[in-house]
Structures are given as C-alpha cells and as structure tokens.
Design a protein around this motif. Sequence first.
Motif, PDB file in Angstrom:
ATOM      1  N   PRO A  40      12.745  42.786 -66.272  1.00 49.04           N
ATOM      2  CA  PRO A  40      13.544  41.560 -66.499  1.00 49.04           C
ATOM      3  C   PRO A  40      12.860  40.322 -65.922  1.00 49.04           C
ATOM      4  CG  PRO A  40      14.948  43.357 -65.757  1.00 49.04           C
ATOM      5  CD  PRO A  40      13.535  43.836 -65.600  1.00 49.04           C
ATOM      6  N   GLU A  41      12.298  40.474 -64.739  1.00 48.20           N
ATOM      7  CA  GLU A  41      11.637  39.326 -64.092  1.00 48.20           C
ATOM      8  C   GLU A  41      10.350  38.942 -64.835  1.00 48.20           C
ATOM      9  OE1 GLU A  41       9.624  40.647 -60.594  1.00 48.20           O
ATOM     10  OE2 GLU A  41       8.156  39.107 -61.103  1.00 48.20           O
ATOM     11  N   VAL A  42       9.536  39.951 -65.171  1.00 49.59           N
ATOM     12  CA  VAL A  42       8.261  39.662 -65.838  1.00 49.59           C
ATOM     13  C   VAL A  42       8.502  39.028 -67.207  1.00 49.59           C
ATOM     14  CG1 VAL A  42       6.240  40.743 -66.905  1.00 49.59           C
ATOM     15  CG2 VAL A  42       6.951  41.433 -64.613  1.00 49.59           C
ATOM     16  N   LEU A  45      14.265  48.079 -72.921  1.00 45.53           N
ATOM     17  CA  LEU A  45      14.603  46.901 -72.109  1.00 45.53           C
ATOM     18  C   LEU A  45      13.733  45.701 -72.517  1.00 45.53           C
ATOM     19  CD1 LEU A  45      16.366  45.757 -69.889  1.00 45.53           C
ATOM     20  CD2 LEU A  45      14.708  46.593 -68.199  1.00 45.53           C
ATOM     21  N   ILE A  46      12.478  45.960 -72.815  1.00 41.61           N
ATOM     22  CA  ILE A  46      11.606  44.865 -73.276  1.00 41.61           C
ATOM     23  C   ILE A  46      12.161  44.277 -74.578  1.00 41.61           C
ATOM     24  CG2 ILE A  46       9.320  44.392 -74.272  1.00 41.61           C
ATOM     25  CD1 ILE A  46       8.155  46.295 -72.158  1.00 41.61           C
ATOM     26  N   VAL A  47      12.545  45.143 -75.498  1.00 43.56           N
ATOM     27  CA  VAL A  47      13.104  44.663 -76.775  1.00 43.56           C
ATOM     28  C   VAL A  47      14.420  43.908 -76.525  1.00 43.56           C
ATOM     29  CG1 VAL A  47      14.100  45.435 -78.970  1.00 43.56           C
ATOM     30  CG2 VAL A  47      11.941  46.408 -78.164  1.00 43.56           C
ATOM     31  N   ASN A  48      15.229  44.401 -75.599  1.00 38.84           N
ATOM     32  CA  ASN A  48      16.474  43.686 -75.264  1.00 38.84           C
ATOM     33  C   ASN A  48      16.184  42.284 -74.730  1.00 38.84           C
ATOM     34  OD1 ASN A  48      17.818  45.972 -75.991  1.00 38.84           O
ATOM     35  ND2 ASN A  48      18.475  46.559 -73.928  1.00 38.84           N
ATOM     36  N   CYS A  49      15.124  42.168 -73.920  1.00 36.55           N
ATOM     37  CA  CYS A  49      14.749  40.844 -73.377  1.00 36.55           C
ATOM     38  C   CYS A  49      14.394  39.887 -74.520  1.00 36.55           C
ATOM     39  CB  CYS A  49      13.557  40.957 -72.436  1.00 36.55           C
ATOM     40  SG  CYS A  49      13.915  41.805 -70.898  1.00 36.55           S
ATOM     41  N   LEU A  50      13.676  40.403 -75.505  1.00 37.45           N
ATOM     42  CA  LEU A  50      13.313  39.548 -76.645  1.00 37.45           C
ATOM     43  C   LEU A  50      14.559  39.110 -77.406  1.00 37.45           C
ATOM     44  CD1 LEU A  50      10.136  41.370 -78.040  1.00 37.45           C
ATOM     45  CD2 LEU A  50      10.246  39.209 -76.797  1.00 37.45           C
ATOM     46  N   ALA A  51      15.430  40.074 -77.685  1.00 43.24           N
ATOM     47  CA  ALA A  51      16.649  39.750 -78.454  1.00 43.24           C
ATOM     48  C   ALA A  51      17.477  38.705 -77.720  1.00 43.24           C
ATOM     49  CB  ALA A  51      17.460  41.015 -78.691  1.00 43.24           C
ATOM     50  N   ALA A  52      17.594  38.862 -76.391  1.00 42.01           N
ATOM     51  CA  ALA A  52      18.405  37.915 -75.613  1.00 42.01           C
ATOM     52  C   ALA A  52      17.803  36.513 -75.640  1.00 42.01           C
ATOM     53  CB  ALA A  52      18.529  38.408 -74.175  1.00 42.01           C
ATOM     54  N   PRO A  89      17.589  50.879 -65.545  1.00 35.23           N
ATOM     55  CA  PRO A  89      18.984  50.485 -65.792  1.00 35.23           C
ATOM     56  C   PRO A  89      19.066  49.455 -66.933  1.00 35.23           C
ATOM     57  CG  PRO A  89      18.294  49.960 -63.521  1.00 35.23           C
ATOM     58  CD  PRO A  89      17.095  50.440 -64.239  1.00 35.23           C
ATOM     59  N   PRO A  90      20.130  49.469 -67.713  1.00 35.65           N
ATOM     60  CA  PRO A  90      20.259  48.535 -68.848  1.00 35.65           C
ATOM     61  C   PRO A  90      20.691  47.143 -68.385  1.00 35.65           C
ATOM     62  CG  PRO A  90      22.147  49.999 -68.767  1.00 35.65           C
ATOM     63  CD  PRO A  90      21.263  50.407 -67.622  1.00 35.65           C
ATOM     64  N   THR A  91      19.852  46.499 -67.616  1.00 31.02           N
ATOM     65  CA  THR A  91      20.178  45.178 -67.059  1.00 31.02           C
ATOM     66  C   THR A  91      20.624  44.215 -68.157  1.00 31.02           C
ATOM     67  OG1 THR A  91      18.373  45.576 -65.532  1.00 31.02           O
ATOM     68  CG2 THR A  91      19.233  43.308 -65.621  1.00 31.02           C
ATOM     69  N   GLU A  92      21.666  43.448 -67.869  1.00 30.21           N
ATOM     70  CA  GLU A  92      22.076  42.438 -68.849  1.00 30.21           C
ATOM     71  C   GLU A  92      21.133  41.239 -68.736  1.00 30.21           C
ATOM     72  OE1 GLU A  92      25.691  39.525 -69.895  1.00 30.21           O
ATOM     73  OE2 GLU A  92      26.171  41.225 -68.587  1.00 30.21           O
ATOM     74  N   ILE A  93      20.506  40.871 -69.831  1.00 33.68           N
ATOM     75  CA  ILE A  93      19.457  39.836 -69.796  1.00 33.68           C
ATOM     76  C   ILE A  93      20.048  38.469 -70.135  1.00 33.68           C
ATOM     77  CG2 ILE A  93      17.229  39.113 -70.745  1.00 33.68           C
ATOM     78  CD1 ILE A  93      17.138  41.769 -69.236  1.00 33.68           C
ATOM     79  N   ARG A  94      19.706  37.474 -69.345  1.00 34.65           N
ATOM     80  CA  ARG A  94      20.107  36.105 -69.686  1.00 34.65           C
ATOM     81  C   ARG A  94      18.883  35.350 -70.208  1.00 34.65           C
ATOM     82  NH1 ARG A  94      22.923  34.748 -64.061  1.00 34.65           N
ATOM     83  NH2 ARG A  94      24.032  36.711 -63.858  1.00 34.65           N
ATOM     84  N   PRO A  95      19.046  34.523 -71.237  1.00 34.13           N
ATOM     85  CA  PRO A  95      17.885  33.823 -71.806  1.00 34.13           C
ATOM     86  C   PRO A  95      17.315  32.792 -70.837  1.00 34.13           C
ATOM     87  CG  PRO A  95      19.921  33.057 -72.835  1.00 34.13           C
ATOM     88  CD  PRO A  95      20.303  34.202 -71.928  1.00 34.13           C
ATOM     89  N   VAL A  96      16.022  32.479 -70.988  1.00 32.53           N
ATOM     90  CA  VAL A  96      15.415  31.460 -70.136  1.00 32.53           C
ATOM     91  C   VAL A  96      16.012  30.091 -70.498  1.00 32.53           C
ATOM     92  CG1 VAL A  96      13.245  32.740 -69.940  1.00 32.53           C
ATOM     93  CG2 VAL A  96      13.482  30.971 -71.681  1.00 32.53           C
TER      94      VAL A  96
END
Length: 541
Positions: free
Chosen positions: A136-138, A7-14, A168-175
């Motif tokens: 996701p929040e952090v 999930l951390i890696v997904n946050c970066l990619a997003a 859960p595989p939360t869908e990440i939205r970019p900042v």
Amino acid sequence: MITAGRLIVNCLAANGVDRVYCVPGESYLPIFDALYGNAIDTVVAHHESSAGFMALADSRITGRVSAAFVSRGPGATNASIAVHSADQDGVPFLLFIGQVPRKNLRRRSFQEIDYGKMFGDIAKWVVEISDSSRIPEVMARAIQIATAPTPGPVVIVMPEDMLEDMVPPTEIRPVVRVASAVNAQAVADAAALLRAAKKPLVIAGGELCTDEGRAALAAVAEAWQLPVAASFRRHDLFDGTDRKFIGDLGIQHTPRQMEAIRESDVVLAVGTRLGDLTTQGYTFPESPFPERKLIHVLADAKVIGLDFRPDVAASCDAAAFLRALAAASPEVQPGREGWIDWLRTERLAIAAWQTQTAPDGVVFGNVVVEVVKRLARDAIVTLDAGLSAAMFYKHFPVRAPQKLVASITGVMGMGVPGAVSIAMRCPGRQVVCAVGDGSFLMTGNELALAVERRLPVRFILASNKSYGSIRLNQEREYPGHNVGTDLAVPEFAALAEAFGARGFVIRSDADIAPMLDAAFAVDGPSLVEVKTSLSSILPKG
Ligand SMILES: Cc1ncc(C[n+]2csc(CCOP(=O)(O)OP(=O)(O)O)c2C)c(N)n1
C-alpha cells in the motif's frame, strides 16, 4: 487474506486505473489471476513497446496515471521505449515488471536485470517490492511520484514469488492532488511587464494540456491580446484558426518567422519546461540571461531558473496563474494588432498548401489537406514520427475539442497503438492516425487489436519506401550516398485486409477524395495506403 498481486491491482483500481495494457509473462501470473473477472479492462498488446505506447496515449487523453504490465528481461527491454517517451513527454505512467524470485535476485539469473540501474536515467523512480507488506505504501508513493509535476514514468518491479504472498486486504485510499497557491505578487509583476510590453509572446506548454488549461490560455490571450506559440509539438493547446496563434516553436520555422519571433520583448513561458527544441537550442530566450523579459510559470519548481534566468518566476498550477493574470487589469500597448498580424502572416506562410505533383507518387500534402477537410469537430488525430507527421503539424489547424496526440520526443511507433487505445477510451469520436511506412512496420501489428475491438480508426499510411526523414537529412549532408535509408515494404492495403480491416490505395491525385470517403465510411478500422512521392520531400537541385 488476498495475494500480493491482488492488492497491487486493488491499488490501481482505487486510483482510477480502469484499463491496463500488457504482454503476458510467467513472471507475473498472480496479477492476471487478480485481473480475472475484474472490472479493469485487460488489453493484450502484440509487443511491449505498443503496450507502453497505448498506456501513454491513454494518459494523454484522460490526464490520469496509466499502467502497463510486462515480463522480466526481454519484456522489460522491449517496454523501455515507453519509459523514455513518458519521461520526455511528461506523462504519468506506471510500468510493472515481473522479476525473478527473491532467492535468485542479484545472481544474474534467467532473464534477470537490475532495473534500478537499467532505468535509473529515464524513470522518476524505480522500486523493487521485496516486502509485500509494504505494497500500500509503495503503490501510493509510486502514483504520487508519477503524477507530481513534472509527471513521468515510475517502474515497479515485482519478484514473482512475492506476488504469491498472502497479505491483508487493506482498504486503499487514492492519492491526493497537491494544491499549489498562485502567488499574487508574481501575478502583479507579470501583469506589470505585460502592460509595458510592445511585442509580448506566450509560449504555452504541456502543463496546459487539459480542458481548463486550454480555456485559461484562451482567456488570457484574449484579455491581453497576446500572440501564442505552443511549445514543441503541443499544437492542440490553442485554436489553430485564431489569428493570435503562431504554431509551435520547434523545427519547422522559416528564417523570416524566427526573425519575427525574436523581436518579442516579453515572453510569458507558461506550463513549459523550455526544452532545447522549443528554445531553438537555448537561443530563444537566450540562456542563461535572456535579452528580453521572461516570465516563467511552471508547477515543477525544480526546472525554473536552470537554463533561463526569469524576471518573474512562479511555481504553481499554470491554468490557475493564467486565470488570475486574465483578471489582473489588462492594458494593451498601441501597435499590438500589427505585431499579431506580423507573426500570424509568417505562420500562414508555413501553413499554406498548394497542390503539387511529382513523378514518383502522390505528394502527401495533397492528401493531408483532404484528410483535414474530413475531420469531425471532435476528431482526435494521432501522429507518428516522420514526414507525414510534419505535414499535419503544418497543415492541420487544431480546434478544441479536436486533439492532436503524438509523442513530443519523436519516437517511431506510437501512432498506431496510440490511435487504438484512444479509440477504446473515446467510443463515438472520430480517430485518425497518420503514419509513415517505417513507423507502421514497427508497431502496425496493433491493427489486430483494432479489428478485435471493432474500432473505427482511420489509418492514413504514407508509403515512400524509405525512412524518409532520415533520407532527407542524408541527402543534405551526403548527397547521393544513400545507404541505410531505403525500406522494403509490403502492399499495406492488402496487409490491412489480411488483419481483417478494410484496405484502400491512393495511387494518384484522382484517388484521394474517393478513397478517403470510402475509408471514412467503413464500420470498423480502415487503412488508406498512399503511394507517396519520396522525391518531393528531398532537397531540390
Ligand atoms: C524508435 C525510433 N527509431 C529511429 C528513429 C529515427 N527516425 C526518426 S524519423 C525516422 C524515419 C521515419 O520513417 P517513416 O515512418 O517511414 O516516415 P517518413 O519519414 O518516411 O515519412 C527515423 C528512422 C526514431 N525517431 N525512433
């Protein structure tokens, strides 16, 4: 469900991170598992400082947040140099650190550090993710903080067992980038001061280090006929061949040049924090109450007014402010030509170079002017610390799309890793790195990466067998008492060959042109070792 590491890696990619820099550690293996088969490019460095420096240089080119992953304790301490540099340079940078398992936290366990304490003074934020459900929040908060003005480093600490949690595989939205409006009154007030100005001067800083920032700066300088100084080491903000450019404000001035600069009656400081080196130790403009009119424009409102009371202050996007100012009915007082010419003459007196000889090696300036002749129109030059860099700041008139990338904070070791990551980011562009022997011996092992990735970087290495800049100061302060500044060095060209790069040596002036030509023609990385004179840079007499 997926691992917390994924999930951390997904946050970066997003958020647009397509490349990460690392030195591995057992403390964050689930991150590697998430990177396995991922579109994100994993770059393996040979030291954590280099991983950090590569990330910083990458950010300087893309303008986006960059990321490095390191292990706990020893890895984190090695990487701390990049956190400090990111803070001083205003670079959006995420440092991820593996951490001991949660049950061992705060027990002084194996390789444990409390990173909040360790990085408290140099990071914008340090966060330990103990609850994987908050990733996701952090992550959103971390990227928002790192990229908000003034950008800087955020440290994210990942207990190793937390990375294995299933989430859960939360869908990440970019900042989102926060828009800040330009204040029309501030533009009008600034325009009124500039209309009355006889000797105005722009000090342009890092917030303008984007294509649109450079374009806005060029437009306002042209419309109002304003001479432009870059803040410390931000030479590539303005066309170095333009008669309105007077170099950076920093440490290379002649007394005559500073005398001229101090004549200015209105200073437009834009996109700069007005740090101690740029302001000549808070004496130009004078702190706290400048003896000239000061217009200070900076996105980071927290900085304005701390050291210098401005007459006009605006907290907004610097480029947008300049675009509005360029359109605000410019009027130029008589005598501007003479003012610009005066400043430019003093700049050229510093930038001029005449071939020199010395008994103990090649005078490096002779090489610099020949390197500059060979730079492509879109070349990117990375500089390390030391005297070799100083020669480029003086004698390389940068013209966009050329770029100059160096740490503003004068840290040793960024030149080589910076060149390597920039060459990866910008395939097809010429990348040249100037570096001293002391600095090369700190992080030059990233030559291995340049070879592995077949990157055609040109490393120009000034070998004077000394920590030359420190020796220069030592000779000034304690003549003849030379302790701690001599440097044992290898044969660098041979070392480069051992890495698998091509090595060349310049032993005399006659070698300069042929060796540079040969090195610039290599298909892959090449290093030119310059047997450089030390005596030529020491105080005379
Ligand atoms: C990491 C780090 N350590 C120490 C310093 C202090 N320092 C600044 S320049 C310098 C010498 C650089 O030597 P070299 O790379 O050989 O370049 P030269 O000055 O000889 O051209 C030192 C030790 C620094 N800026 N950064």
